[in-house]
Design a protein around this motif. Structure first.
Motif, PDB file in Angstrom:
ATOM      1  N   LEU A  62       0.736  -1.157   0.060  1.00 40.89           N
ATOM      2  CA  LEU A  62       0.133   0.006  -0.076  1.00 40.89           C
ATOM      3  C   LEU A  62       0.692   1.336  -0.212  1.00 40.89           C
ATOM      4  CD1 LEU A  62      -2.994  -0.982   2.208  1.00 40.89           C
ATOM      5  CD2 LEU A  62      -2.808  -1.063   0.008  1.00 40.89           C
ATOM      6  N   TYR A  63       2.001   1.304   0.930  1.00 42.42           N
ATOM      7  CA  TYR A  63       2.839   2.550   0.970  1.00 42.42           C
ATOM      8  C   TYR A  63       3.701   2.482  -0.447  1.00 42.42           C
ATOM      9  CZ  TYR A  63       1.481   4.213   5.737  1.00 42.42           C
ATOM     10  OH  TYR A  63       0.898   4.311   6.424  1.00 42.42           O
ATOM     11  N   GLY A  64       4.133   1.550  -0.901  1.00 47.89           N
ATOM     12  CA  GLY A  64       4.716   1.526  -2.000  1.00 47.89           C
ATOM     13  C   GLY A  64       3.812   2.034  -3.284  1.00 47.89           C
ATOM     14  N   ALA A  65       2.743   1.595  -3.221  1.00 50.05           N
ATOM     15  CA  ALA A  65       1.751   2.289  -4.260  1.00 50.05           C
ATOM     16  C   ALA A  65       1.320   3.482  -4.261  1.00 50.05           C
ATOM     17  CB  ALA A  65       0.220   1.428  -4.119  1.00 50.05           C
ATOM     18  N   LEU A  66       1.262   4.114  -2.692  1.00 49.05           N
ATOM     19  CA  LEU A  66       0.952   5.643  -2.473  1.00 49.05           C
ATOM     20  C   LEU A  66       2.097   6.505  -2.962  1.00 49.05           C
ATOM     21  CD1 LEU A  66      -0.864   7.856  -1.247  1.00 49.05           C
ATOM     22  CD2 LEU A  66       0.204   7.236   0.984  1.00 49.05           C
ATOM     23  N   VAL A  67       3.392   6.101  -2.623  1.00 49.85           N
ATOM     24  CA  VAL A  67       4.512   6.844  -2.816  1.00 49.85           C
ATOM     25  C   VAL A  67       4.760   6.967  -4.294  1.00 49.85           C
ATOM     26  CG1 VAL A  67       7.108   7.292  -2.264  1.00 49.85           C
ATOM     27  CG2 VAL A  67       5.346   6.585  -0.449  1.00 49.85           C
ATOM     28  N   SER A  68       4.750   5.934  -4.610  1.00 44.83           N
ATOM     29  CA  SER A  68       5.240   5.533  -6.301  1.00 44.83           C
ATOM     30  C   SER A  68       4.164   6.349  -6.967  1.00 44.83           C
ATOM     31  CB  SER A  68       5.181   3.924  -6.694  1.00 44.83           C
ATOM     32  OG  SER A  68       6.363   3.450  -6.178  1.00 44.83           O
ATOM     33  N   GLY A  69       2.836   6.177  -6.848  1.00 45.78           N
ATOM     34  CA  GLY A  69       1.939   7.060  -7.448  1.00 45.78           C
ATOM     35  C   GLY A  69       1.733   8.411  -7.351  1.00 45.78           C
ATOM     36  N   ILE A  70       2.133   9.063  -6.259  1.00 46.96           N
ATOM     37  CA  ILE A  70       2.484  10.194  -6.130  1.00 46.96           C
ATOM     38  C   ILE A  70       3.593  10.915  -6.979  1.00 46.96           C
ATOM     39  CG2 ILE A  70       3.338  12.178  -4.559  1.00 46.96           C
ATOM     40  CD1 ILE A  70       1.613  10.694  -2.381  1.00 46.96           C
ATOM     41  N   GLY A  71       4.651  10.093  -6.804  1.00 48.48           N
ATOM     42  CA  GLY A  71       5.755  10.461  -8.058  1.00 48.48           C
ATOM     43  C   GLY A  71       5.470  10.411  -9.547  1.00 48.48           C
ATOM     44  N   TYR A  72       4.609   9.394  -9.945  1.00 41.28           N
ATOM     45  CA  TYR A  72       4.147   9.424 -11.176  1.00 41.28           C
ATOM     46  C   TYR A  72       3.523  10.442 -11.436  1.00 41.28           C
ATOM     47  CZ  TYR A  72       5.703   4.351 -11.773  1.00 41.28           C
ATOM     48  OH  TYR A  72       6.293   2.920 -11.517  1.00 41.28           O
ATOM     49  N   GLY A  73       2.429  10.749 -10.758  1.00 43.57           N
ATOM     50  CA  GLY A  73       1.743  11.984 -10.922  1.00 43.57           C
ATOM     51  C   GLY A  73       2.464  13.285 -11.127  1.00 43.57           C
ATOM     52  N   ILE A  74       3.317  13.454 -10.171  1.00 50.44           N
ATOM     53  CA  ILE A  74       4.004  14.751 -10.239  1.00 50.44           C
ATOM     54  C   ILE A  74       5.049  14.921 -11.701  1.00 50.44           C
ATOM     55  CG2 ILE A  74       6.232  16.100  -9.311  1.00 50.44           C
ATOM     56  CD1 ILE A  74       5.050  15.007  -6.636  1.00 50.44           C
ATOM     57  N   VAL A  75       5.551  13.687 -12.142  1.00 52.69           N
ATOM     58  CA  VAL A  75       6.222  13.687 -13.340  1.00 52.69           C
ATOM     59  C   VAL A  75       5.323  13.741 -14.669  1.00 52.69           C
ATOM     60  CG1 VAL A  75       7.478  12.110 -14.967  1.00 52.69           C
ATOM     61  CG2 VAL A  75       8.127  12.055 -12.736  1.00 52.69           C
ATOM     62  N   TYR A  76       4.174  13.569 -14.541  1.00 58.85           N
ATOM     63  CA  TYR A  76       3.069  13.833 -15.470  1.00 58.85           C
ATOM     64  C   TYR A  76       2.985  15.436 -15.615  1.00 58.85           C
ATOM     65  CZ  TYR A  76       2.149   8.968 -16.172  1.00 58.85           C
ATOM     66  OH  TYR A  76       2.200   7.535 -16.480  1.00 58.85           O
ATOM     67  N   ARG A  77       2.883  15.843 -14.164  1.00 60.01           N
ATOM     68  CA  ARG A  77       2.507  17.317 -14.128  1.00 60.01           C
ATOM     69  C   ARG A  77       3.760  18.278 -14.829  1.00 60.01           C
ATOM     70  NH1 ARG A  77      -1.256  19.830 -11.127  1.00 60.01           N
ATOM     71  NH2 ARG A  77      -2.797  18.457 -10.153  1.00 60.01           N
ATOM     72  N   VAL A 116      -3.783   6.644  -7.613  1.00 63.78           N
ATOM     73  CA  VAL A 116      -3.183   7.805  -6.821  1.00 63.78           C
ATOM     74  C   VAL A 116      -2.404   8.612  -7.863  1.00 63.78           C
ATOM     75  CG1 VAL A 116      -1.134   8.222  -5.466  1.00 63.78           C
ATOM     76  CG2 VAL A 116      -2.641   6.373  -4.802  1.00 63.78           C
ATOM     77  N   THR A 117      -2.037   8.132  -8.990  1.00 59.23           N
ATOM     78  CA  THR A 117      -1.324   8.688 -10.199  1.00 59.23           C
ATOM     79  C   THR A 117      -2.266   9.708 -10.834  1.00 59.23           C
ATOM     80  OG1 THR A 117       0.313   6.908 -10.769  1.00 59.23           O
ATOM     81  CG2 THR A 117      -0.267   8.285 -12.550  1.00 59.23           C
ATOM     82  N   GLU A 118      -3.295   9.023 -11.054  1.00 56.57           N
ATOM     83  CA  GLU A 118      -4.680  10.063 -11.580  1.00 56.57           C
ATOM     84  C   GLU A 118      -4.918  11.092 -10.685  1.00 56.57           C
ATOM     85  OE1 GLU A 118      -7.392   8.060 -14.619  1.00 56.57           O
ATOM     86  OE2 GLU A 118      -7.711   6.990 -12.672  1.00 56.57           O
ATOM     87  N   THR A 119      -5.056  10.710  -9.266  1.00 55.96           N
ATOM     88  CA  THR A 119      -5.239  11.986  -8.440  1.00 55.96           C
ATOM     89  C   THR A 119      -4.291  12.983  -8.431  1.00 55.96           C
ATOM     90  OG1 THR A 119      -6.530  10.461  -7.147  1.00 55.96           O
ATOM     91  CG2 THR A 119      -6.129  12.395  -6.287  1.00 55.96           C
ATOM     92  N   ALA A 120      -2.930  12.628  -8.410  1.00 54.29           N
ATOM     93  CA  ALA A 120      -1.849  13.392  -8.249  1.00 54.29           C
ATOM     94  C   ALA A 120      -1.636  14.209  -9.513  1.00 54.29           C
ATOM     95  CB  ALA A 120      -0.462  12.682  -8.033  1.00 54.29           C
ATOM     96  N   SER A 121      -2.173  13.727 -10.675  1.00 56.99           N
ATOM     97  CA  SER A 121      -1.824  14.453 -11.959  1.00 56.99           C
ATOM     98  C   SER A 121      -2.832  15.430 -12.319  1.00 56.99           C
ATOM     99  CB  SER A 121      -1.572  13.433 -12.995  1.00 56.99           C
ATOM    100  OG  SER A 121      -2.618  12.482 -13.176  1.00 56.99           O
ATOM    101  N   VAL A 145     -30.226  16.299 -14.490  1.00 59.86           N
ATOM    102  CA  VAL A 145     -29.306  15.310 -14.774  1.00 59.86           C
ATOM    103  C   VAL A 145     -28.054  15.884 -14.101  1.00 59.86           C
ATOM    104  CG1 VAL A 145     -27.931  13.801 -15.935  1.00 59.86           C
ATOM    105  CG2 VAL A 145     -30.296  14.119 -16.550  1.00 59.86           C
ATOM    106  N   ILE A 146     -27.412  15.345 -12.995  1.00 59.67           N
ATOM    107  CA  ILE A 146     -26.043  15.868 -12.354  1.00 59.67           C
ATOM    108  C   ILE A 146     -25.085  14.888 -12.569  1.00 59.67           C
ATOM    109  CG2 ILE A 146     -24.993  16.324 -10.177  1.00 59.67           C
ATOM    110  CD1 ILE A 146     -27.599  17.289  -8.955  1.00 59.67           C
ATOM    111  N   GLY A 147     -23.903  15.313 -13.218  1.00 64.39           N
ATOM    112  CA  GLY A 147     -22.702  14.565 -13.321  1.00 64.39           C
ATOM    113  C   GLY A 147     -21.517  15.010 -12.841  1.00 64.39           C
ATOM    114  N   GLN A 148     -20.407  14.535 -12.918  1.00 65.59           N
ATOM    115  CA  GLN A 148     -19.203  14.769 -12.192  1.00 65.59           C
ATOM    116  C   GLN A 148     -18.166  14.875 -13.241  1.00 65.59           C
ATOM    117  OE1 GLN A 148     -18.112  12.422  -8.415  1.00 65.59           O
ATOM    118  NE2 GLN A 148     -16.059  11.854  -9.583  1.00 65.59           N
ATOM    119  N   ALA A 149     -17.391  15.846 -13.101  1.00 66.84           N
ATOM    120  CA  ALA A 149     -16.001  16.203 -13.965  1.00 66.84           C
ATOM    121  C   ALA A 149     -15.113  16.439 -12.906  1.00 66.84           C
ATOM    122  CB  ALA A 149     -16.360  17.555 -14.491  1.00 66.84           C
ATOM    123  N   HIS A 150     -13.603  15.983 -13.491  1.00 63.02           N
ATOM    124  CA  HIS A 150     -12.573  16.109 -12.772  1.00 63.02           C
ATOM    125  C   HIS A 150     -12.156  17.474 -12.421  1.00 63.02           C
ATOM    126  CE1 HIS A 150     -11.918  11.807 -12.535  1.00 63.02           C
ATOM    127  NE2 HIS A 150     -12.013  11.721 -14.025  1.00 63.02           N
TER     128      HIS A 150
END
Length: 286
Positions: free
Chosen positions: A114-129, A189-194, A268-273
Motif C-alpha cells: 500500500l505504501y509503495g503504491a501511494l509513494v510511487s503513484g504520487i511520484g508518477y503523478g508529479i512527473v506527469y504534471r 493515486v497517479t490520476e489523483t496526483a496528476s 441530470v447531475i454529473g461529475q467532472a474532474h
C-alpha cells in the motif's frame, strides 16, 4: 523569463517526481519482492537472478521505448523530458542504496504494497504534471490514454499484467497478488496526483422556466448558466436546457433552487474532474 519559467517548473517537477518514485521503489517494493510493473518490474526480476543494478537496467530497457514516445507523445519535447525523467530515476534508484536500508522499514507485505503504491503513484503523478513520463509502461499507458481515451489506471493494468504474471513464477504468487494491489492503487493515486482533487458537478436542467431558474442560480450561487435549445423527441415540445457547473457543496442548493422555481423540471447531475475558467481555477497554459 516568462518562457523559461514553464521549462524550469517542468524539470523541477520531473526531478521531484523521479526522486519520490525511487524512494517508493527502494523503500517498499524491492524489499518485499513486489514487481512494480513495466521496465522497473522487469529490472527487478532480472536483478533477482543476476544481481545487475536495477537503475542501469531501467535506463537500458527504456531506450527502445523512446522511439514510440517520439512518434505518439510529442516528438522532441516529449523525448527530452522523458529521457531526463528516466535518467534521473535510474540514477536515484541505484544511488539511494547508499542511504536507505536494503531491508526497507517494515517486513509487512501489505504495508509495503500500500505504501509503495501511494509513494510511487504520487511520484508518477508529479512527473506527469511536469509534462513527462517515467518511461516503460508509462509510455504505453499514455499512448493508450491519448489514442483510445483509456484512463491511466486501466492502461497500467493492461500493459503491466504480463510483468505481474512473470513475477508470480519468480517471486511467488502471494507477492504477485500483492503486486496487483500495488499496481491498481498506484494507478488511482497517479490520476489523483496528476489531475488534482478538484471534483466538480455539472448539471443539465430541462425546464419550462429557464429565466427564473437562471436568475436564481445567478443570485444565490453566483454561477454562470449556458442556455441550449432542446426539443423532446417524443412530445415534439421545445424546451430550454440549462447547463451549469457548481462545486460539490453547492449541489444541494442547486437542487433546491430548481425545485422551488420549477418542480416539474428534469435535472441530470454529473461529475467532472476539473473546472477551469471564470469562477474556478484559472485556465493557465501548461
Amino acid at each position: 523569463m516568462k518562457k523559461l519559467y514553464p521549462t524550469l517548473r517542468d524539470f523541477s517537477l520531473i526531478t521531484l517526481g523521479a526522486f519520490i518514485q525511487a524512494v517508493g521503489l527502494r523503500l517498499f517494493l524491492i524489499p518485499a519482492n513486489l514487481a512494480s510493473g513495466g521496465v522497473s518490474g522487469i529490472s527487478q526480476l532480472i536483478n533477482h537472478g543476476t544481481g545487475w543494478p536495477i537503475g542501469v537496467m531501467v535506463l537500458v530497457g527504456n531506450i527502445p521505448l523512446f522511439a514510440l514516445g517520439w512518434r505518439f507523445l510529442g516528438g522532441r519535447k516529449f523525448i527530452i523530458r522523458t529521457a531526463f525523467a528516466v535518467a534521473t530515476f535510474s540514477f536515484l534508484v541505484d544511488a539511494l542504496t547508499l542511504i536507505l536500508p536494503p531491508e526497507g522499514i517494515t517486513d509487512d507485505i501489505l504495508l509495503n504494497s500500500l505504501y509503495g503504491a501511494l509513494v510511487s503513484g504520487i511520484g508518477y503523478g508529479i512527473v506527469y504534471r511536469g509534462q513527462g513520463t517515467s518511461g516503460g509502461s508509462d509510455i504505453l499507458a499514455r499512448i493508450l490514454n491519448r489514442w483510445r481515451g483509456i484512463p491511466i489506471s486501466q492502461s497500467y493494468l493492461m500493459v503491466d499484467s504480463a510483468v505481474i504474471l512473470t513475477a508470480g513464477f519468480v517471486f511467488g504468487w502471494k507477492e504477485a497478488l500483492y503486486a496487483l494491489i500495488t499496481l491498481y492503487v498506484s494507478g488511482i493515486v497517479t490520476e489523483t496526483a496528476s489531475q488534482g482533487l478538484s471534483v466538480v458537478r455539472t448539471a443539465m436542467i430541462i425546464t419550462s422556466e429557464p429565466e427564473l431558474v437562471s436568475e436564481q442560480i445567478f443570485q444565490t450561487l453566483d454561477r454562470g448558466v449556458t442556455l441550449l435549445p432542446g426539443k423532446g423527441a417524443y412530445t415534439g415540445v421545445e424546451r430550454t436546457i440549462l447547463y451549469c457547473v457548481v462545486t460539490r457543496p453547492e449541489t444541494m442548493r442547486l437542487k433546491r433552487i430548481v425545485n422551488e422555481a420549477d418542480p416539474d423540471a428534469f435535472m441530470v447531475i454529473g461529475q467532472a474532474h476539473e473546472a477551469l475558467g471564470e469562477g474556478f481555477a484559472p485556465l493557465n497554459e501548461v
